[in-house]
Structures are given as C-alpha cells and as structure tokens.
Motif scaffolding. Structure first.
Motif, PDB file in Angstrom:
ATOM      1  N   ALA A  21       0.855  -1.185   0.000  1.00 33.14           N
ATOM      2  CA  ALA A  21       0.000   0.000   0.000  1.00 33.14           C
ATOM      3  C   ALA A  21       0.892   1.236   0.000  1.00 33.14           C
ATOM      4  O   ALA A  21       1.739   1.391   0.875  1.00 33.14           O
ATOM      5  N   ASP A  22       0.704   2.086  -0.991  1.00 37.46           N
ATOM      6  CA  ASP A  22       1.544   3.272  -1.134  1.00 37.46           C
ATOM      7  C   ASP A  22       3.022   2.894  -1.068  1.00 37.46           C
ATOM      8  O   ASP A  22       3.483   2.092  -1.855  1.00 37.46           O
ATOM      9  N   ARG A  23       3.725   3.409  -0.102  1.00 36.74           N
ATOM     10  CA  ARG A  23       5.149   3.108   0.006  1.00 36.74           C
ATOM     11  C   ARG A  23       5.426   2.259   1.233  1.00 36.74           C
ATOM     12  O   ARG A  23       6.470   2.374   1.868  1.00 36.74           O
ATOM     13  N   THR A  24       4.475   1.424   1.553  1.00 33.49           N
ATOM     14  CA  THR A  24       4.618   0.594   2.734  1.00 33.49           C
ATOM     15  C   THR A  24       4.153  -0.824   2.434  1.00 33.49           C
ATOM     16  O   THR A  24       3.178  -1.022   1.723  1.00 33.49           O
ATOM     17  N   ASP A  34       8.646   0.156   5.535  1.00 28.39           N
ATOM     18  CA  ASP A  34       8.652   1.260   4.585  1.00 28.39           C
ATOM     19  C   ASP A  34       9.435   0.901   3.329  1.00 28.39           C
ATOM     20  O   ASP A  34      10.490   0.296   3.395  1.00 28.39           O
TER      21      ASP A  34
END
Ligand code: ZN
Length: 65
Positions: A21-24, A34
């Motif tokens: 999800a996103d940058r994680t 992360d």
C-alpha cells in the motif's frame, strides 16, 4: 514492480503474507515496512526496523505459547 514480488515475501516477524500500500508493505499481522525512494524495502528485524500497527485498544495476540 514491487507488487510483482510481494506475493513471494512474508513477514519476518510473524510470517504473514504482505500487502503493498503506497510506500509501505503491510503484513496481515499488522507489521509494516517502509519502501524506500529507491524502491527497496528492508525486512531486517531487530531494533527499530519493525513498526507494529496496533491501535491502542487493540488486543495483541499472546506470543508465549
Ligand atoms: Zn507480521
């Protein structure tokens, strides 16, 4: 890119599968990792590399069994 390999990874803490999800990277056990700007993610445990997403009122599973 990373999503192509995320299915091959598992959480080094609880061995749960990851979701991206996103940058994680999130595992279903609530640990997050992360993703760096360079596109890599460190899965090294120990020390401050592991962040646990645990709401204050959420009960944490016992790990002493
Ligand atoms: Zn985990």
């Amino acid at each position: 890119m990373l999503s192509a390999v995320v299915d091959l990874l598992c959480c080094p803490v609880c061995r749960a599968p990851f979701e991206c999800a996103d940058r994680t990277l999130w595992c279903t056990g609530g640990h997050s990792f992360d993703i760096s700007k360079q596109g890599y993610v460190s899965l090294l445990g120990g020390g401050g590399a592991v962040f646990v997403r645990t709401p204050p009122r959420c009960s944490v599973p016992e790990q002493d069994s």
